[in-house]
Every structure is written in structure tokens, then in C-alpha cells.
Design a protein around this motif. Structure first.
Motif, PDB file in Angstrom:
ATOM      1  N   LEU A   1       8.753   0.513  -0.275  1.00  0.00           N
ATOM      2  CA  LEU A   1       8.699  -0.935  -0.030  1.00  0.00           C
ATOM      3  C   LEU A   1       9.229  -1.721  -1.224  1.00  0.00           C
ATOM      4  N   VAL A   2       8.842  -1.292  -2.425  1.00  0.00           N
ATOM      5  CA  VAL A   2       9.350  -1.966  -3.621  1.00  0.00           C
ATOM      6  C   VAL A   2      10.870  -1.897  -3.651  1.00  0.00           C
ATOM      7  N   ALA A   3      11.411  -0.748  -3.293  1.00  0.00           N
ATOM      8  CA  ALA A   3      12.862  -0.573  -3.323  1.00  0.00           C
ATOM      9  C   ALA A   3      13.561  -1.365  -2.219  1.00  0.00           C
ATOM     10  N   SER A   4      12.935  -1.472  -1.047  1.00  0.00           N
ATOM     11  CA  SER A   4      13.619  -2.074   0.093  1.00  0.00           C
ATOM     12  C   SER A   4      13.382  -3.564   0.250  1.00  0.00           C
ATOM     13  N   ILE A   5      12.219  -4.054  -0.236  1.00  0.00           N
ATOM     14  CA  ILE A   5      11.886  -5.460   0.027  1.00  0.00           C
ATOM     15  C   ILE A   5      11.294  -6.174  -1.180  1.00  0.00           C
ATOM     16  N   GLY A   6      11.089  -5.442  -2.283  1.00  0.00           N
ATOM     17  CA  GLY A   6      10.536  -6.066  -3.487  1.00  0.00           C
ATOM     18  C   GLY A   6       9.039  -5.875  -3.582  1.00  0.00           C
ATOM     19  N   GLY A   7       8.391  -6.767  -4.333  1.00  0.00           N
ATOM     20  CA  GLY A   7       6.963  -6.635  -4.561  1.00  0.00           C
ATOM     21  C   GLY A   7       6.683  -5.627  -5.659  1.00  0.00           C
ATOM     22  N   ARG A   8       5.429  -5.186  -5.733  1.00  0.00           N
ATOM     23  CA  ARG A   8       5.040  -4.278  -6.807  1.00  0.00           C
ATOM     24  C   ARG A   8       4.019  -3.270  -6.307  1.00  0.00           C
ATOM     25  N   ARG A   9       3.985  -2.124  -6.948  1.00  0.00           N
ATOM     26  CA  ARG A   9       3.002  -1.075  -6.686  1.00  0.00           C
ATOM     27  C   ARG A   9       1.698  -1.402  -7.388  1.00  0.00           C
ATOM     28  N   SER A  10       0.617  -0.867  -6.853  1.00  0.00           N
ATOM     29  CA  SER A  10      -0.686  -0.975  -7.501  1.00  0.00           C
ATOM     30  C   SER A  10      -1.471   0.280  -7.204  1.00  0.00           C
ATOM     31  N   ALA A  11      -2.285   0.714  -8.165  1.00  0.00           N
ATOM     32  CA  ALA A  11      -3.094   1.910  -7.965  1.00  0.00           C
ATOM     33  C   ALA A  11      -4.292   1.612  -7.080  1.00  0.00           C
ATOM     34  N   ALA A  12      -4.780   0.362  -7.112  1.00  0.00           N
ATOM     35  CA  ALA A  12      -5.949  -0.016  -6.310  1.00  0.00           C
ATOM     36  C   ALA A  12      -5.502  -0.290  -4.877  1.00  0.00           C
ATOM     37  N   GLY A  13      -6.472  -0.430  -4.001  1.00  0.00           N
ATOM     38  CA  GLY A  13      -6.125  -0.850  -2.648  1.00  0.00           C
ATOM     39  C   GLY A  13      -6.528   0.093  -1.548  1.00  0.00           C
ATOM     40  N   GLU A  14      -7.709   0.704  -1.655  1.00  0.00           N
ATOM     41  CA  GLU A  14      -8.203   1.585  -0.607  1.00  0.00           C
ATOM     42  C   GLU A  14      -9.455   0.982   0.017  1.00  0.00           C
ATOM     43  N   SER A  15      -9.539   1.072   1.339  1.00  0.00           N
ATOM     44  CA  SER A  15     -10.682   0.551   2.070  1.00  0.00           C
ATOM     45  C   SER A  15     -11.184   1.609   3.014  1.00  0.00           C
ATOM     46  N   THR A  16     -12.491   1.593   3.291  1.00  0.00           N
ATOM     47  CA  THR A  16     -13.022   2.553   4.256  1.00  0.00           C
ATOM     48  C   THR A  16     -12.748   2.091   5.664  1.00  0.00           C
ATOM     49  N   HIS A  17     -12.662   3.068   6.572  1.00  0.00           N
ATOM     50  CA  HIS A  17     -12.436   2.802   7.987  1.00  0.00           C
ATOM     51  C   HIS A  17     -13.675   2.148   8.558  1.00  0.00           C
ATOM     52  N   ASP A  18     -13.497   1.043   9.346  1.00  0.00           N
ATOM     53  CA  ASP A  18     -14.635   0.439  10.036  1.00  0.00           C
ATOM     54  C   ASP A  18     -14.352   0.304  11.518  1.00  0.00           C
TER      55      ASP A  18
END
Length: 208
Positions: free
Chosen positions: A191-208
Motif C-alpha cells: 500500500l505504501v508503494a502503490s498509494i502512499g501513507g506509512r507503515r506502523s507496527a501497531a494496529g491489531e484488533s480482536t475479532h468481535d
């Protein structure tokens, strides 16, 4: 004009039995159904509840998605992508606007971005080895803050195709977290390569 709640309920009850149980859906006889029709029955149809209970995050001050607007495996100024953990399929991602919008009140500029961004996410998920398809879902009954689901269907598992996929996901044993995390990182980098933005190590959520 759509039927009133009481009219809809009466219309549905006309097809139900004495216990307010509707016939089994045609979907239960599809070869992708996770359930065998024999012994399966429909839950009784409950009468309408009005007003409907509020969804999670109706008040932005209590919205978890707003509270976590800085978290994600990928982010740009307007959007963030998270990985849902404890799932049964190879990868489940969720896209959220960083500001408090639902689908119906999304500004046109963000709506246009949503279309392009969703296409890029699908493209990158389907480029992963051993993934045949990326399913995209928006329901909106549970949370007031817009959230778009992306489910990766494993290659060769044709029984998991189609509309039963989220049910299969709930039935399957938990997918190896390290493999899913690595694949999510590949999608984020793409996504960073194709549309920009930035990576982050955080960002996980549990399934609800």
C-alpha cells in the motif's frame, strides 16, 4: 415506501410455522454451506424492537475507533488499516476513516478515496501466495464508525467461497498469528508503494 416494522414482521410470520420459525434457507443446501440441513432449524423470529438499540460509537466521545485513530498497520491522513486477530482464515483486515464518519455521511472526497483504496487493498491481498480471493464486506449494524472488512480466502478451499465465508471464519481454528502478521506487513508495504501513507507496527484488533 418500505413496509413498516409491524407490517414486515406480519409479512414474515405468514411464511413461518406455529413456533415462528421460518423454513431453512436455500443457502443451507449450497455445497459451500458449513451446516448440513438435517437437524438444522431456524431460530424463532422475534418481533421488532423500537427504537433500535444504539450501535457502538454512536457518540463520538465514546467511540473506540476514534480513540484508536492513530493505530493501524498502515495509515495516511484520512484512513487507517488494522489487522483483526484470532480469526480462522489467513488474513482479516479492517479499514476505518480516521475521523468519525459512517458510510451515509462520508464526504464525497473520502468516498472517492474509499473506492480507490479498497481496490488497492484487494489487489495486494490477492497477490499474497496461496490466497485466491479478497472478500469485502460493509455491514454497519454493530458500530457507528465506518469499518470495511477484507477477508482473504485460502487457495484451494472452494468450500469457503461466497457468502458463508464469515461463518466459516468463525468455525475454523485460529490461523497462525505469525503468518498472518507477516502477510499483513506485506500488504501494508505494498500500500505504501502503490498509494502512499506509512507503515506502523501497531494496529491489531480482536475479532468481535
Amino acid at each position: 415506501m418500505a413496509l413498516r416494522p409491524d407490517e414486515f414482521y406480519d409479512h414474515a410470520l405468514a411464511a413461518a410455522d406455529g413456533e415462528r420459525r421460518l423454513p431453512l434457507a436455500r443457502m443451507t443446501r449450497w455445497d459451500i454451506s458449513p451446516f448440513e440441513p438435517d437437524g438444522l432449524r431456524v431460530a424463532p423470529l422475534r418481533p421488532p424492537v423500537l427504537p433500535e438499540p444504539p450501535r457502538h460509537g454512536e457518540d463520538p466521545s465514546n467511540c473506540e475507533a476514534c480513540r484508536d485513530r492513530g493505530d493501524g498497520i498502515w495509515l495516511n491522513d484520512s484512513w487507517r488499516l488494522t489487522r483483526i486477530t484470532e480469526v480462522g482464515v489467513p488474513l482479516v483486515l479492517m479499514l476505518h476513516p480516521r475521523e468519525h464518519y459512517d458510510m451515509a455521511d462520508l464526504p464525497d472526497e473520502l468516498a472517492a478515496e474509499l473506492g480507490v483504496l479498497s481496490t488497492h487493498i484487494v489487489r495486494h491481498v490477492q497477490a499474497l501466495p496461496h490466497i485466491s480471493r479478497a472478500h469485502v464486506y460493509r455491514i454497519g449494524d454493530g458500530g457507528a464508525h465506518l469499518h470495511i472488512w477484507f477477508f482473504a480466502r485460502p487457495e484451494g478451499q472452494a468450500q469457503l467461497r461466497g457468502s458463508w465465508m464469515p461463518v466459516w471464519d468463525d468455525l475454523l481454528p485460529e490461523y497462525p498469528a505469525d503468518v498472518a502478521e507477516a502477510d499483513a506487513a506485506i500488504v501494508a508495504d505494498a500500500l505504501v508503494a502503490s498509494i502512499g501513507g506509512r507503515r506502523s507496527a501497531a494496529g491489531e484488533s480482536t475479532h468481535d
